[in-house]
Write an enzyme that holds these catalytic residues in place. Structure first.
Site, mmCIF file in Angstrom:
data_model
loop_
_atom_site.group_PDB
_atom_site.id
_atom_site.type_symbol
_atom_site.label_atom_id
_atom_site.label_comp_id
_atom_site.label_asym_id
_atom_site.label_seq_id
_atom_site.Cartn_x
_atom_site.Cartn_y
_atom_site.Cartn_z
ATOM 1 N N ARG A 119 0.655 -1.225 -0.056
ATOM 2 C CA ARG A 119 0.042 0.017 0.117
ATOM 3 C C ARG A 119 0.770 1.344 0.098
ATOM 4 N NH1 ARG A 119 -2.340 -3.345 3.434
ATOM 5 N NH2 ARG A 119 -4.271 -4.209 2.681
ATOM 6 N N LYS A 141 2.939 11.895 -10.465
ATOM 7 C CA LYS A 141 2.184 11.039 -11.310
ATOM 8 C C LYS A 141 2.652 9.872 -11.827
ATOM 9 C CE LYS A 141 -0.846 14.616 -13.606
ATOM 10 N NZ LYS A 141 -1.336 15.201 -14.972
ATOM 11 N N GLU A 183 9.387 19.511 -24.418
ATOM 12 C CA GLU A 183 8.688 19.941 -22.874
ATOM 13 C C GLU A 183 9.367 21.152 -22.455
ATOM 14 O OE1 GLU A 183 6.111 18.315 -22.322
ATOM 15 O OE2 GLU A 183 6.337 16.301 -22.950
ATOM 16 N N LYS A 221 8.016 23.248 -13.453
ATOM 17 C CA LYS A 221 7.252 22.237 -12.919
ATOM 18 C C LYS A 221 6.803 22.127 -11.358
ATOM 19 C CE LYS A 221 5.243 18.093 -13.867
ATOM 20 N NZ LYS A 221 5.302 16.782 -14.533
ATOM 21 N N GLU A 231 -4.203 18.357 -9.979
ATOM 22 C CA GLU A 231 -4.767 18.834 -11.129
ATOM 23 C C GLU A 231 -6.386 19.212 -10.924
ATOM 24 O OE1 GLU A 231 -3.318 16.958 -14.737
ATOM 25 O OE2 GLU A 231 -4.645 18.114 -16.097
ATOM 26 N N ARG A 236 -2.187 23.212 -12.985
ATOM 27 C CA ARG A 236 -1.480 22.296 -13.757
ATOM 28 C C ARG A 236 -1.782 21.694 -15.204
ATOM 29 N NH1 ARG A 236 0.886 16.875 -10.379
ATOM 30 N NH2 ARG A 236 1.922 15.922 -12.135
ATOM 31 N N ASN A 240 -0.512 21.253 -20.011
ATOM 32 C CA ASN A 240 -1.088 20.339 -21.204
ATOM 33 C C ASN A 240 -0.892 21.272 -22.605
ATOM 34 O OD1 ASN A 240 -1.631 18.184 -19.772
ATOM 35 N ND2 ASN A 240 -3.510 19.149 -19.316
ATOM 36 N N HIS A 243 -0.509 19.814 -25.992
ATOM 37 C CA HIS A 243 -0.737 18.369 -25.713
ATOM 38 C C HIS A 243 -2.321 17.801 -26.152
ATOM 39 C CE1 HIS A 243 2.858 18.356 -23.762
ATOM 40 N NE2 HIS A 243 2.767 17.092 -23.210
ATOM 41 N N HIS A 247 -1.573 14.861 -28.654
ATOM 42 C CA HIS A 247 -1.914 13.500 -28.185
ATOM 43 C C HIS A 247 -2.867 12.772 -29.464
ATOM 44 C CE1 HIS A 247 -1.504 14.071 -23.696
ATOM 45 N NE2 HIS A 247 -0.513 13.386 -24.065
ATOM 46 N N HIS A 260 6.883 10.824 -27.979
ATOM 47 C CA HIS A 260 5.849 11.690 -27.646
ATOM 48 C C HIS A 260 6.170 13.261 -27.920
ATOM 49 C CE1 HIS A 260 3.113 13.592 -24.717
ATOM 50 N NE2 HIS A 260 4.306 14.029 -24.056
HETATM 51 N N1 LIG Z 1 4.617 10.843 -15.027
HETATM 52 C C1 LIG Z 1 4.562 12.315 -15.808
HETATM 53 O O1 LIG Z 1 4.308 13.180 -15.179
HETATM 54 C C2 LIG Z 1 5.041 12.064 -16.933
HETATM 55 C C3 LIG Z 1 5.156 13.182 -17.779
HETATM 56 C C4 LIG Z 1 6.011 13.057 -19.126
HETATM 57 C C5 LIG Z 1 6.146 11.732 -19.734
HETATM 58 N N2 LIG Z 1 5.490 10.745 -19.130
HETATM 59 C C6 LIG Z 1 5.909 9.272 -19.408
HETATM 60 O O2 LIG Z 1 7.209 8.982 -19.677
HETATM 61 C C7 LIG Z 1 7.527 7.912 -20.722
HETATM 62 C C8 LIG Z 1 8.484 8.818 -21.673
HETATM 63 O O3 LIG Z 1 9.820 8.869 -21.057
HETATM 64 P P1 LIG Z 1 11.153 8.940 -21.533
HETATM 65 O O4 LIG Z 1 10.869 9.803 -22.937
HETATM 66 O O5 LIG Z 1 12.205 9.341 -20.901
HETATM 67 O O6 LIG Z 1 10.995 7.593 -22.342
HETATM 68 P P2 LIG Z 1 11.990 6.243 -21.911
HETATM 69 O O7 LIG Z 1 11.889 5.939 -20.431
HETATM 70 O O8 LIG Z 1 11.380 5.275 -22.723
HETATM 71 O O9 LIG Z 1 13.179 6.454 -22.581
HETATM 72 C C9 LIG Z 1 13.977 6.888 -23.825
HETATM 73 C C10 LIG Z 1 15.007 5.807 -24.228
HETATM 74 O O10 LIG Z 1 16.157 6.229 -23.849
HETATM 75 C C11 LIG Z 1 17.011 5.149 -23.244
HETATM 76 N N3 LIG Z 1 17.497 5.801 -22.035
HETATM 77 C C12 LIG Z 1 17.006 6.372 -20.885
HETATM 78 N N4 LIG Z 1 18.030 6.860 -20.192
HETATM 79 C C13 LIG Z 1 19.144 6.906 -21.178
HETATM 80 C C14 LIG Z 1 20.483 7.437 -20.912
HETATM 81 N N5 LIG Z 1 20.918 8.305 -20.018
HETATM 82 N N6 LIG Z 1 21.536 6.909 -21.944
HETATM 83 C C15 LIG Z 1 20.990 6.365 -23.075
HETATM 84 N N7 LIG Z 1 20.106 5.913 -23.230
HETATM 85 C C16 LIG Z 1 18.951 6.004 -22.237
HETATM 86 C C17 LIG Z 1 15.817 4.349 -22.678
HETATM 87 O O11 LIG Z 1 16.300 2.929 -22.181
HETATM 88 C C18 LIG Z 1 14.670 4.393 -23.869
HETATM 89 O O12 LIG Z 1 15.030 3.538 -24.714
HETATM 90 C C19 LIG Z 1 6.131 8.184 -21.227
HETATM 91 O O13 LIG Z 1 5.586 6.726 -21.100
HETATM 92 C C20 LIG Z 1 5.342 8.949 -20.637
HETATM 93 O O14 LIG Z 1 3.994 8.689 -20.470
HETATM 94 C C21 LIG Z 1 5.233 10.702 -17.523
HETATM 95 ZN ZN LIG Z 2 4.286 15.969 -22.610
#
Ligand SMILES: NC(=O)c1ccc[n+]([C@@H]2O[C@H](COP(=O)([O-])OP(=O)(O)OC[C@H]3O[C@@H](n4cnc5c(N)ncnc54)[C@H](O)[C@@H]3O)[C@@H](O)[C@H]2O)c1
Ligand SMILES: [Zn+2]
Length: 356
Positions: A119, A141, A183, A221, A231, A236, A240, A243, A247, A260
């Protein structure tokens, strides 16, 4: 080392930003009073690069390393369950804590496991992508994807700290590096005209220390999250910007075509166009926004094979639209943004067409 506070009352935490921080994470964990065993959750790309160093730094907490295959598919309930099972098998109880070492995928997945294991147990974010450093690691999130849509299963669970080692960005591939700047540009547009102006001179090869840039984005942020953690007040929602349409494009293009941030780049162009028409954004500022996106090799034109109809269909299935009123984010001037309820689907269609 710079540090930015995310002010959330009893759930407040610090984002530590600096070069080489992975190796000094021991002090931060110690100051948080973490006592149980540590689980480092990471992916198959990041594990060989950084997990050993983190495990060494945290050796007194007897780290267990759990590695999932890199990619968005890791954000699933199946994967979350597997991780929980492995932790149970290893005898970890509520005194354990999780370290999310990787990009946004790992942050969301590991944060979600931390939210549901016994939990809820503490966790730390150790972001290693631009997206994760400036966006996903801050704000609490967490979650996974459902078969019916992205990020539909999750929980708010704030980390106890974020340890952001900007040196990890040196190994990030160019496409993922640039993606994160969608971003960054978004943050600048909605909150920080000075940051926006400074991006013009940004060159990855000339910026060995990204700490100041990352810190500025984290501060933006953090301020928004502090004002509106769940939100509910609308603050917050400003995050978007770009977005809604982004999206829709991400969906219509089919998973795997755009990253993305690339889809968001197109969404930023369309939202800027609507802002010119409906919020008095000076056309020169829209042109500057486009120029910044192009500077980071981000798309600003929509290819012919992604139909406007498909994008509109994706928008209509969006929960926010089903409710009737669209809460669309506009900017009247770079550095500020507001929520408008006056933008119609027809205006969105026109802006999408203008991306051709
Ligand atoms: N929680 C939130 O508020 C929030 C906000 C924005 C995005 N997200 C989520 O984040 C995700 C996208 O994140 P992302 O763009 O970081 O993608 P990701 O985590 O898939 O990383 C992108 C790629 O880079 C590689 N990688 C990561 N760090 C590395 C490094 N230092 N050197 C070499 N390779 C590396 C990873 O293995 C992957 O192949 C989505 O699922 C999205 O929904 C969440
Ligand atoms: Zn985004």
């Amino acid at each position: 080392v710079t540090s930015v506070e995310v002010a959330l009352g009893a759930r407040s935490y610090r984002v530590h930003i600096g070069a080489g921080l992975l190796d000094s994470s021991e002090n931060i964990c110690e100051s948080l009073g973490l006592r149980g065993r540590c689980v480092i959750i990471t992916d198959s790309h990041v594990e060989p690069l950084y997990a050993g160093r983190v495990a060494d730094a945290l050796s007194r907490w007897q780290p267990l390393i759990i590695t999932v295959s890199a990619g968005e598919n890791a954000k699933s309930l199946d994967r979350a369950e597997e991780i929980c099972d492995r932790m149970i098998l290893a005898g970890l109880d509520r005194s354990a804590f999780i370290v999310a070492l990787g990009g946004g995928v790992i942050g969301d997945l590991a944060g979600f496991v931390a939210a549901i294991y016994y939990r809820g147990i503490p966790f730390l974010q150790m972001p290693t992508t631009v997206v994760a450093l400036v966006d996903s690691s801050v704000g609490g999130k967490t979650g996974v994807n459902a078969r019916g849509g992205k990020n539909l299963i999750g929980a708010f669970h704030q980390p106890r700290a974020v340890i952001a080692d900007v040196n990890t960005l040196h190994t990030l591939p160019a496409r993922e590096f640039n993606e994160g700047f969608a971003e960054v540009i978004k943050h600048a547009i909605i909150r920080d005209a000075e940051l926006f102006a400074s991006l013009k001179n940004f060159r990855r090869e000339n910026n060995s220390d990204l700490s100041p840039l990352i810190a500025r984005n984290v501060a933006i942020k953090a301020a928004i999250v502090s004002a509106d953690e769940h939100e509910t007040s609308g603050e917050r929602a400003l995050l978007n910007f770009g977005h809604t349409i982004g999206h829709g494009i991400e969906n219509a293009a089919g998973y795997g075509r755009y990253l993305h941030g690339e889809a968001i780049s197109l969404g930023l162009v369309a939202a800027s166009e609507i802002s010119v028409r409906r919020a008095g954004l000076p056309p020169e500022q829209r042109n500057e926004i486009l120029a910044r996106l192009v500077q980071f090799n981000l798309p600003t034109r929509l290819p012919a094979d992604i139909s406007t109809e498909a994008i509109m269909a994706a928008l209509r299935t969006d929960k926010k639209f089903a409710a009737g009123q669209i809460r669309f984010i506009l900017t009247s001037r770079v550095g500020s943004a507001f929520v408008s309820k006056e933008i119609t689907l027809e205006e969105i269609r026109v802006a999408v067409e203008a991306l051709r």
